[in-house]
Write a protein that holds these residues in place. Sequence first.
Motif, PDB file in Angstrom:
ATOM      1  N   ASP A  17       0.958  -1.128   0.406  1.00 51.12           N
ATOM      2  CA  ASP A  17       0.060   0.345   0.420  1.00 51.12           C
ATOM      3  C   ASP A  17       0.476   1.174  -0.244  1.00 51.12           C
ATOM      4  OD1 ASP A  17      -2.028  -1.811  -0.176  1.00 51.12           O
ATOM      5  OD2 ASP A  17      -2.146  -1.460   2.473  1.00 51.12           O
ATOM      6  N   PRO A  18       0.141   2.599  -0.442  1.00 49.10           N
ATOM      7  CA  PRO A  18       0.988   3.464  -0.260  1.00 49.10           C
ATOM      8  C   PRO A  18       1.345   4.019   0.829  1.00 49.10           C
ATOM      9  CG  PRO A  18      -0.823   4.053  -1.837  1.00 49.10           C
ATOM     10  CD  PRO A  18      -1.154   2.431  -1.291  1.00 49.10           C
ATOM     11  N   ILE A  19       2.599   5.041   1.123  1.00 49.30           N
ATOM     12  CA  ILE A  19       2.774   5.248   2.359  1.00 49.30           C
ATOM     13  C   ILE A  19       3.442   6.751   2.218  1.00 49.30           C
ATOM     14  CG2 ILE A  19       4.758   5.584   4.744  1.00 49.30           C
ATOM     15  CD1 ILE A  19       5.543   1.685   3.368  1.00 49.30           C
ATOM     16  N   GLY A  20       2.517   7.427   3.414  1.00 44.10           N
ATOM     17  CA  GLY A  20       2.876   9.111   3.189  1.00 44.10           C
ATOM     18  C   GLY A  20       4.029   9.240   4.093  1.00 44.10           C
ATOM     19  N   TYR A  21       4.265  10.903   3.587  1.00 41.78           N
ATOM     20  CA  TYR A  21       6.061  11.183   4.200  1.00 41.78           C
ATOM     21  C   TYR A  21       5.540  12.431   3.734  1.00 41.78           C
ATOM     22  CZ  TYR A  21       8.250  11.855   0.169  1.00 41.78           C
ATOM     23  OH  TYR A  21       8.344  12.492  -1.386  1.00 41.78           O
ATOM     24  N   GLN A  22       6.431  13.614   5.070  1.00 45.29           N
ATOM     25  CA  GLN A  22       6.607  14.745   4.895  1.00 45.29           C
ATOM     26  C   GLN A  22       7.185  15.489   4.128  1.00 45.29           C
ATOM     27  OE1 GLN A  22       7.329  19.299   8.316  1.00 45.29           O
ATOM     28  NE2 GLN A  22       7.327  16.835   8.737  1.00 45.29           N
ATOM     29  N   GLU A  23       6.685  16.163   2.656  1.00 50.19           N
ATOM     30  CA  GLU A  23       7.598  16.564   2.280  1.00 50.19           C
ATOM     31  C   GLU A  23       8.696  17.806   2.985  1.00 50.19           C
ATOM     32  OE1 GLU A  23       5.918  19.313  -1.167  1.00 50.19           O
ATOM     33  OE2 GLU A  23       5.804  20.521   0.418  1.00 50.19           O
ATOM     34  N   GLY A  24      10.001  17.166   2.284  1.00 50.43           N
ATOM     35  CA  GLY A  24      11.357  17.586   2.812  1.00 50.43           C
ATOM     36  C   GLY A  24      12.032  16.815   3.844  1.00 50.43           C
ATOM     37  N   LYS A  84      -7.022   2.164  -0.466  1.00 46.93           N
ATOM     38  CA  LYS A  84      -7.617   2.082  -2.253  1.00 46.93           C
ATOM     39  C   LYS A  84      -8.488   2.788  -3.323  1.00 46.93           C
ATOM     40  CE  LYS A  84      -9.190  -2.455   0.147  1.00 46.93           C
ATOM     41  NZ  LYS A  84     -10.143  -3.378   0.442  1.00 46.93           N
ATOM     42  N   ASN A  85      -9.195   4.411  -1.975  1.00 47.50           N
ATOM     43  CA  ASN A  85      -9.887   4.974  -2.280  1.00 47.50           C
ATOM     44  C   ASN A  85      -8.613   6.820  -2.729  1.00 47.50           C
ATOM     45  OD1 ASN A  85     -12.198   3.968  -2.274  1.00 47.50           O
ATOM     46  ND2 ASN A  85     -11.743   4.424   0.474  1.00 47.50           N
ATOM     47  N   GLY A  86      -6.992   6.259  -2.848  1.00 52.81           N
ATOM     48  CA  GLY A  86      -6.252   7.409  -3.467  1.00 52.81           C
ATOM     49  C   GLY A  86      -5.633   7.352  -1.920  1.00 52.81           C
ATOM     50  N   GLY A  87      -5.477   7.158  -0.908  1.00 53.71           N
ATOM     51  CA  GLY A  87      -4.808   8.286  -0.011  1.00 53.71           C
ATOM     52  C   GLY A  87      -3.865   6.730   0.364  1.00 53.71           C
ATOM     53  N   VAL A  88      -3.763   6.692   1.460  1.00 55.52           N
ATOM     54  CA  VAL A  88      -2.337   5.590   2.351  1.00 55.52           C
ATOM     55  C   VAL A  88      -2.455   5.136   2.921  1.00 55.52           C
ATOM     56  CG1 VAL A  88      -0.119   7.866   1.401  1.00 55.52           C
ATOM     57  CG2 VAL A  88      -1.671   7.926   4.483  1.00 55.52           C
ATOM     58  N   ALA A  89      -1.571   4.221   3.461  1.00 51.33           N
ATOM     59  CA  ALA A  89      -2.448   3.064   4.378  1.00 51.33           C
ATOM     60  C   ALA A  89      -1.957   3.679   5.473  1.00 51.33           C
ATOM     61  CB  ALA A  89      -1.605   1.777   4.276  1.00 51.33           C
ATOM     62  N   ALA A  90      -1.050   4.358   5.591  1.00 47.96           N
ATOM     63  CA  ALA A  90       0.168   4.540   7.473  1.00 47.96           C
ATOM     64  C   ALA A  90       1.151   6.047   6.241  1.00 47.96           C
ATOM     65  CB  ALA A  90       0.891   3.976   7.510  1.00 47.96           C
ATOM     66  N   ILE A  91       1.082   7.373   7.965  1.00 44.85           N
ATOM     67  CA  ILE A  91       1.817   7.611   7.400  1.00 44.85           C
ATOM     68  C   ILE A  91       3.512   8.302   8.214  1.00 44.85           C
ATOM     69  CG2 ILE A  91       2.542  10.333   7.546  1.00 44.85           C
ATOM     70  CD1 ILE A  91      -0.281  10.969   7.157  1.00 44.85           C
ATOM     71  N   VAL A  92       5.142   7.782   7.755  1.00 43.96           N
ATOM     72  CA  VAL A  92       5.851   7.664   8.230  1.00 43.96           C
ATOM     73  C   VAL A  92       6.329   9.093   8.649  1.00 43.96           C
ATOM     74  CG1 VAL A  92       9.024   7.173   8.661  1.00 43.96           C
ATOM     75  CG2 VAL A  92       6.418   5.911   7.977  1.00 43.96           C
TER      76      VAL A  92
END
Length: 899
Positions: free
Chosen positions: A691-698, A734-742
């Motif tokens: 699944d996609p994983i989010g992270y903070q820009e920079g 599944k809806n274009g988001g992320v499963a978790a954020i690191v």
Amino acid sequence: MFLMVFDMYALLMFTVLVLHGIVNGERPAAVNIGAVLTYDSAIGRVAMGAIEAAVRDVNANKEILKGTRLNLIMEDSNCSAFTGAVRAFKVLDKEVITVIGPESSAIAHMISYILTGFQVPLISFAATDPSLSSLQYPYFIRMTQSDSYQMSAMADLINYFGWKRVIAVFMDDDYGRNGVYALDDELSNRMLKISYKIAFPVGASRHKITALLQNSKLIGPRVYVVHASPDSGLEIFHAAEDLRMMTDEFVWLATDWLSTNLDTFESNRTHSLSFLQGVVGFRQHIPESRKKISFESEFNRLNGVPNSMLNTYGFYAYDSVWAVAYAISDFLDHSGNITFSSNNQISSTQGPMRIDKIKTFDGGELLLQKLLLLNFTGCSGPIRFDSSQNLIGRNYEIINIYGSVMKTVGYWTNLTGFSLSFPDPLQMNSQGNSSASKVLGNITWPGGMTKIPRGWVPSTRNSPLRIGVPHRVSYVQFVTVSKDNHTFQGYCIDVFIQSLKLLPYEVPYQFIAFGDGLITPKYWSLVKKVADNEIDVLVGDISINTNRTKFVDFTQPYIASGLVIVVPMKSTKSSAWVFLRPFTVRMWCMTGAFFFLIGFVIWILEHRVNKDFRGSPKRQCLTMFLFSFSTLFHSQQEETLSTLGRFVMMVWFFLLMVVTSSYTASLTSFLTVQQLQSPINGIDGLIASNDPIGYQEGSFSWSYMANSLKIPVSRLISLRTPDDYEAALLLGPKNGGVAAIVDELPYIEIFLATKSGFGIVGQSFTRSGWGFAFQRNSPLAIDVSRAILKLAENGDLQQIHNKWFCHGNCTTHGASSSSPDQLHLRSFWGLFVLCGIVTMASLMLFLLRAIRQFILFKREKRDESPTTGCTKTIYSFFDFIDKKEEAVKKIFKKQPEAS
């Protein structure tokens, strides 16, 4: 005719005699040696007198050359490489077999090329340029130490006093440049650095030197290393005095050129010392000996060099002649003849000068080997050469100038380091540093200071400290920059400002914003700006990691950090069967089994003596079942009368107390803690998921996941603000988001404090912190680190934290890191085993007592019973039971009367 025959006879006899002399190895009457010097220089004028004195002494000693005289041919190079080359050809034209000098490294480069072509050894007593290598110039021999050796001593001195950065002031020629290159290498080996170089042209005016020094005052380091020539170096200190740079704010270190100048022009020493107050320098150490004392007295008596006194290079020049004499003597013993031949490389050269007439010395290679094998003691000490054709074993004195005195404050050797007194030769030849005291004498620094100067200033009013600050888009509690880039606030800014206030000196500074407030700048690029000297410090939420520490120095961390994983959470408060979750199935089964076991055992123990456990079979079964469960709430109506029953109940109540309190605590956690809504429950699940994983820009989390965790870049989604975090997590993968954020823990704590329905899973999988980034080897980084520790110790750091992150009550917000664990049987098996042992032991004791009483009763009724065998036994047992019950009834009937 007679005369003609006589002449032919005389010629024949002369030829025979000459041939006889050659065959029998007769020494030549004289051997020509050359010298190319700069007559009008501090070293040259002393060396000229020393060389002439040495030639006189060698020629006066009949035991060295055994009748052969040294014929000295000396030329003036006039401190010019071109003139020196021309004069070298003039010397070679006289068929010299070796050349002494020059003292200039630049001239030595040129002459070495020439003499190598004619196979004539060159012995230089003062050319210290490290690039004068025997690999490039095979006929070059250094009768002194290379500057690489002296620069090792200088680097040790700088490291001894704890200075990290220096400014190098040097003459812009081969001698100056290559000496500073050697210093730079030695400093790098000790994790030190030349932060600024001032190269002044040969023969530069004081005005030019003043302008160059003026520019260096805008730089932080205040430790100056001066590597100049004895003839022009004092102009640097004159300029420094004019600029008021000989104060307690500065440190001045000089190589051995300074002591050479002061020793040579002793008549001007008093005037020179007046503007050299506090300077520390080197002088080559010449050990005391009879030869040294004898030569000094002879040199001073003759005083062939006006207005000049003997310096260390004069001793080396004197010993150079003796080295040549010893080598020539050995050469003549083995060769017996000195011959020259035409040089094929220049035989076609034509012109007025006729260089083609200059011949090559046939025995040059042999004479070179004889020189390199020398081993004798001269005025300057032992004379031996190493494999690089440099003199072995020279040491340095550390001198300090203050008042009207130039005093020695210590010694340095490459084996023992620094010492207050010159180490014993036996100690120097042993394992090294064990015997050295590692200390120097008291030094008086510029301005009369006796305390070691700081050696740097972080900034001035005219050149304030340049502090870079990232203009963030989100999480502005850490760093806030106004739209006009004039106001800087935030937790990180406050910590830095309070740290500067604790420093024992003033640090003028200015903040410089990076970023437009629309996109958070990449922190890696900001760290590079510090490394590239575009800014002095980087202040903000800067994580300390391995890659960044390769380019900059970080302070002590002022906040703990580390990457964590955030996922959506769901509540379990509305579940109808949540009360069953605290225990596992095995735990529930074991607890229920013990309820039945305790009820059954208590019934057996109380049945005969307690009327509450008697009655019809239905009533007794109901009583046995209800009694054990009512003990859970201490609401049982039946009392235990037997001792064994009470002992079993005591252990049972203790087990119930532990189990019920654990159940209550676990159930509370299940009802109040949110549960995971994501299959990712830690770092392993993060890597295994697609699944996609989010992270903070920079943030550096992208490089960590992509490079260290090997997560495909296509799975990493850049997010900017906490609102973006919330929206991406709620949408789901599944809806274009992320499963978790690191992201790093400080950011996530703020996110969880403002957004509900999310939580951290697992533990932080990196251990780091935030610090302020300084340029490498910046002393300010160390002082700010100490200030941060003081802030932490006196509580100010926590107050700054509360100011920005704790409005009202400073409590922890957000969900817990994971769902609480169920209680397993393995946590209570000891209690259950203890209770089971006590229960079964009580039951066995009761049965043994009953059997014993039954046997005694059987013996009493053995003769009265009409039956025998098994039937008799059964009847006897029931008679025993009946009698016991009758006895118990009588006891209960007598109790009311007694009361």
